[in-house]
Design an enzyme around this catalytic site. Sequence first.
Site, short mmCIF file in Angstrom:
data_model
loop_
_atom_site.label_atom_id
_atom_site.label_comp_id
_atom_site.label_asym_id
_atom_site.label_seq_id
_atom_site.Cartn_x
_atom_site.Cartn_y
_atom_site.Cartn_z
N CYS A 2 0.85 -1.19 0.00
CA CYS A 2 0.00 0.00 0.00
C CYS A 2 0.89 1.24 0.00
CB CYS A 2 -0.85 0.07 1.26
SG CYS A 2 -1.75 -1.42 1.60
N ARG A 28 1.44 1.75 -5.82
CA ARG A 28 1.65 0.82 -4.72
C ARG A 28 0.38 0.07 -4.34
NH1 ARG A 28 6.32 1.40 -2.07
NH2 ARG A 28 5.43 0.36 -0.28
N TRP A 75 -3.63 -1.83 -1.19
CA TRP A 75 -3.48 -3.09 -1.92
C TRP A 75 -3.95 -4.17 -0.97
CZ3 TRP A 75 -2.90 -4.86 -6.58
CH2 TRP A 75 -2.39 -6.15 -6.79
N ASN A 101 0.74 0.18 6.21
CA ASN A 101 1.23 -0.60 5.08
C ASN A 101 2.01 -1.76 5.66
OD1 ASN A 101 2.40 -1.53 2.72
ND2 ASN A 101 4.03 0.00 2.75
N GLY A 102 1.48 -2.96 5.49
CA GLY A 102 2.18 -4.12 6.06
C GLY A 102 1.20 -5.21 6.40
N GLU A 481 12.11 -13.13 -19.76
CA GLU A 481 11.67 -11.79 -19.36
C GLU A 481 10.65 -11.24 -20.38
OE1 GLU A 481 11.56 -10.11 -16.84
OE2 GLU A 481 11.28 -8.04 -17.46
N LYS A 485 6.82 -10.04 -19.43
CA LYS A 485 6.24 -8.72 -19.75
C LYS A 485 4.90 -8.89 -20.45
CE LYS A 485 8.03 -6.61 -17.68
NZ LYS A 485 8.99 -7.04 -16.78
N GLU A 488 2.22 -10.26 -17.97
CA GLU A 488 1.76 -9.46 -16.83
C GLU A 488 0.99 -8.21 -17.23
OE1 GLU A 488 4.92 -8.19 -14.16
OE2 GLU A 488 6.20 -7.62 -15.82
N HIS A 504 11.07 -31.03 -26.49
CA HIS A 504 10.76 -32.07 -25.51
C HIS A 504 9.40 -31.81 -24.86
CE1 HIS A 504 14.77 -33.56 -26.09
NE2 HIS A 504 15.29 -32.40 -25.75
N LYS A 604 4.05 -3.30 -7.22
CA LYS A 604 5.48 -3.13 -7.44
C LYS A 604 6.35 -4.07 -6.61
CE LYS A 604 8.53 -1.07 -9.77
NZ LYS A 604 8.52 -1.44 -11.16
C1 BG6 Z 1 6.73 -8.52 -8.27
C2 BG6 Z 1 6.57 -7.57 -9.43
O1 BG6 Z 1 5.74 -8.27 -7.35
O2 BG6 Z 1 8.04 -8.35 -7.69
C3 BG6 Z 1 7.66 -7.88 -10.47
O3 BG6 Z 1 5.31 -7.74 -10.01
C4 BG6 Z 1 9.02 -7.74 -9.81
O4 BG6 Z 1 7.56 -6.97 -11.55
C5 BG6 Z 1 9.12 -8.64 -8.58
O5 BG6 Z 1 10.02 -8.10 -10.74
C6 BG6 Z 1 10.40 -8.44 -7.82
O6 BG6 Z 1 10.50 -7.13 -7.32
P1 BG6 Z 1 11.85 -6.53 -6.81
O7 BG6 Z 1 11.50 -5.17 -6.29
O8 BG6 Z 1 12.31 -7.44 -5.70
O9 BG6 Z 1 12.82 -6.50 -7.92
#
Ligand code: BG6
Length: 609
Positions: A2, A28, A75, A101-102, A481, A485, A488, A504, A604
């Site tokens: 959050c 966040r 969140w 937040n936590g 990667e 992308k 997600e 395989h 994030k």
């Molecule tokens: C996830 C994100 O929650 O955390 C990803 O959706 C991110 O995009 C991953 O790569 C790791 O985050 P961080 O801050 O540890 O690099």
Amino acid sequence: MCGIFGCILKQGKAAPLIHAALKRLEYRGYDSVGEVTLDGSKLYMKKDQGKIDEVHQAHNLDDLPGSIGIGHTRWATHGAPLQVNAHPHVDCNGQIAVVHNGIIENFAELKQELENHGHVFKSRTDTEVIPHLIEEAKKNNPSLSLAEAVLDALKKLNGSYAIAVISTIEPDKIVCARNESPLVIGVNEDSAYFASDIPAFLPLTNKAIIVDDGEIAVLSSHGVEIKKIADSKPVVREPKVISWTAEMAVKQGYPHFMIKEIHEQPECLRNTLRVQEHYADLMATFLDRAREVYLVACGTSYHACLAASYMFSKLAFLPTYPVIASEFIEQHGKSVNIDSTILAVSQSGETADTLAAVNAARQRAATILGLTNAIGSTLTRVSRVYIGQQSGPEIGVAATKTFTSQLSVMAQLALRLAKKRGKVSQDEMDYLAERLCRIPETVQTIINTQEEKTKQIAKKYKDRKTFFFLGRGISTATAYEGRLKLMEIAYTPAIAFPAGESKHGPISLVEPGFPVVFVCPKDDTHKTLIGNIMEMKARGAAIIAVIEEDDEEIKKLADDFVEVPKDVPEVLSSIPFIVPLQLIAYYMAVERGYNPDMPRNLAKSVTVK
Ligand code: BG6
């Protein structure tokens, strides 16, 4: 996770400032939003489920009186994203308001105990125990100050928190505290602010004080007082001047943060080349001495580790284990010891799984090295040595610029280690160092010349249901990667494999028109990769290839291709080759009508709500 923010102003209304700051923290969490202000001896609160703009439209978040207030963008973890669960939460009498937040792990027991003492709860959140605990502390000992009552409550909590409290008990203060969730304070002559993240108050002040785990801070018109939660010992910490400009934290005319951040990569990569020599050397020394090295991370940062394992092996002849952080304890927890080194990579430096792995390794006396974008984050505090990757704030949830910066830092580390170990000739070192310095320009060229092509590819394939991403060698990491992308942000199921493994099993999915994305640098794997392309073509797959600009062989095989400037050394290739895949994912999300900055069910960092 959050976002929390609050302010105490000498003059003016707090509510519009809180509203604007919460907008900057919306990345966040965006399930619900709320603000509470203090005016005279009364609390005024507005909160609701939904994104900030929606809630503002319905309730006018700016229309609250008073020059002190706190706010929250949520969140959800405990309790559905409903109005009743939106923060702030208050005590029985509506005199103590808290944003948090936590995650409070022992909230169920605490709630039961408080209910036995007659407290009435309204929400299903873990947070609501906090105002009631403060109320209870005050009830049991009316002489306690607000900060003392908060301290009393904090000592009963297990879990992670960054909290802020305002109350009619002492209407001229904000009390905040931190344990394992980010909390920073901003100060200037007229005002004090707290937030989850520096960009929240950057337009208001560039003077920041990082609050450490286990600290409580009291903000008042006289300034900021910080103490240790454990023993109330005062902490003296001068504010740091933050060089990020306010503009760095807003969209600068781009429709989304993600595309802005993709475009920022040349600049970030230039900044990343300025990592502090001393720390890079020190880290290389630790890596050199280690009996074994684990590269530990989640998500995109894990893919950077995967690519780095090829760099360390090829340049410095150092074998490393890239490990997904959530698996680290189960997979390696028992074998880690004093001779082990953990290089933990985390953009935020706050991701719970990464920190859990690091803590487990610390308990077994392993050496912890950290690579992060967030100086002052938990990772920087638990690391023996850490490097700040200097990418600036990344607001888009899907990591882009921080990925390429992580790769650049780890390439620099691998080069230093290679030099230390005498594994690479001086000529080769000079060549690689020079090529690394050219990478920002290479990435700029890709953005300038290939963006339109990636847009067309996104348009053409936007209705396809599934994608393959294949690469060999270090490009396997790039393929993983690229797949992440697309999944997600465009919500497109995609599968990534080392190309050699595709036959395989995964190949059985392929039917005419099935899109397969190949990552094709002209390295030692090129010939074999062409074989893999042929295999897929023979089954009617549509080939989308990211190639070097003179790769006529693959141009003939591919249905669509994007070109990367030639002569990028193999160990550095993931940096430019991921850029077209980031762009394809971005434009695919836009084509499909999704907001790439706010992928559903993601935030994030996964540390906290
Ligand atoms: C996830 C994100 O929650 O955390 C990803 O959706 C991110 O995009 C991953 O790569 C790791 O985050 P961080 O801050 O540890 O690099």
